[in-house]
Design an enzyme around this catalytic site. Sequence first.
Site, PDB file in Angstrom:
ATOM      1  N   ALA A 158       0.748  -1.252   0.030  1.00 49.27           N
ATOM      2  CA  ALA A 158       0.120  -0.055  -0.038  1.00 49.27           C
ATOM      3  C   ALA A 158       0.758   1.340  -0.006  1.00 49.27           C
ATOM      4  O   ALA A 158       0.136   2.298  -0.416  1.00 49.27           O
ATOM      5  CB  ALA A 158      -1.042   0.029   1.118  1.00 49.27           C
ATOM      6  N   LYS A 159       2.009   0.916   0.379  1.00 56.91           N
ATOM      7  CA  LYS A 159       3.028   2.273   0.648  1.00 56.91           C
ATOM      8  C   LYS A 159       2.243   3.558   1.243  1.00 56.91           C
ATOM      9  O   LYS A 159       2.425   4.555   0.829  1.00 56.91           O
ATOM     10  CB  LYS A 159       3.508   2.618  -0.933  1.00 56.91           C
ATOM     11  CG  LYS A 159       4.250   1.440  -1.514  1.00 56.91           C
ATOM     12  CD  LYS A 159       4.769   1.999  -2.993  1.00 56.91           C
ATOM     13  CE  LYS A 159       5.523   0.648  -3.710  1.00 56.91           C
ATOM     14  NZ  LYS A 159       4.819  -0.554  -3.767  1.00 56.91           N
ATOM     15  N   ARG A 160       1.767   3.369   2.481  1.00 52.12           N
ATOM     16  CA  ARG A 160       1.371   4.179   3.013  1.00 52.12           C
ATOM     17  C   ARG A 160       2.262   5.149   4.013  1.00 52.12           C
ATOM     18  O   ARG A 160       3.281   4.848   3.986  1.00 52.12           O
ATOM     19  CB  ARG A 160       0.221   3.777   4.133  1.00 52.12           C
ATOM     20  CG  ARG A 160      -1.064   2.841   3.413  1.00 52.12           C
ATOM     21  CD  ARG A 160      -1.630   3.861   2.517  1.00 52.12           C
ATOM     22  NE  ARG A 160      -3.104   3.208   2.089  1.00 52.12           N
ATOM     23  CZ  ARG A 160      -3.393   3.026   0.952  1.00 52.12           C
ATOM     24  NH1 ARG A 160      -2.631   3.118   0.019  1.00 52.12           N
ATOM     25  NH2 ARG A 160      -4.820   2.412   0.726  1.00 52.12           N
TER      26      ARG A 160
END
EC number: 4.1.1.23
Length: 274
Positions: A95-97
């Site tokens: 998700a690369k949050r």
Amino acid sequence: MNKQSLFENIKRKKSFLCVGLDTDIKKIPDHLLDDPDPIFAFNKAIVDATADYCIAYKPNLAFYESMGVKGWIAFEKTVNYIKENYPDQFIIADAKRGDIGNTSAMYARTFFEELDIDSVTVAPYMGEDSVTPFLSYEGKWVILLALTSNKGSHDFQLTEDANGERLFEKVLKKSQEWANDEQMMYVVGATQGRAFEDIRKIVPNHFLLVPGIGAQGGSLEEVCKYGMNSTCGLIVNSSRGIIYVDKTENFAAAARAAAKEVQEQMAEQLKAIL
């Protein structure tokens, strides 16, 4: 899933393969488009075909979010299917949050409470308070972006300060103040080659999530030569090189064969430590 359990799975399957579920509605076989949920139908078939040869699955959220509610439903169904039918598989939400604290806390709640996923990829750019909310969940993992495989990694990650220290090295060093190798991994692209040697000097015991073999051209042999440690320490992802090798009704069998081929290569590499 803790670090020891992950290593036990690697030893048992003689594999450290992660299958990336970057499922694009425009690339799946045409015969699945008549299914009420073609994305889930495709994922289910891929998972059933490859589970013998991998130790992890990595759905990339962008491919699901691009379809709105239907895509999110397919993502959730995929996660639940893997957990219910293949509970030994490590699930990575790619998700690369990473945002201010209260926003990151909501992201963490989504993936770790609502979906009960093992791990999530996180961008470190906003610093410690954007990462620590994810670290408050016992038994869950943060996979921090360190040195990625895309061309743009040179724009920031490889820039040096006055002392010659590169930005990704600062990320590795600073983030070790936030969590240990039982809760944090790092993303390091397979195309980075000899950089694995430098990375292992800083984080010798951490697991590394390694995208970029297969379609992106990374070398599994080189990754293992410079990146493998005594507990393997690698989760190597392949997405397009497995899930899209065939667009006919035989796509699942073709994916299984592709996963088996990678697993056999990994089994050879693991002989160095097992």
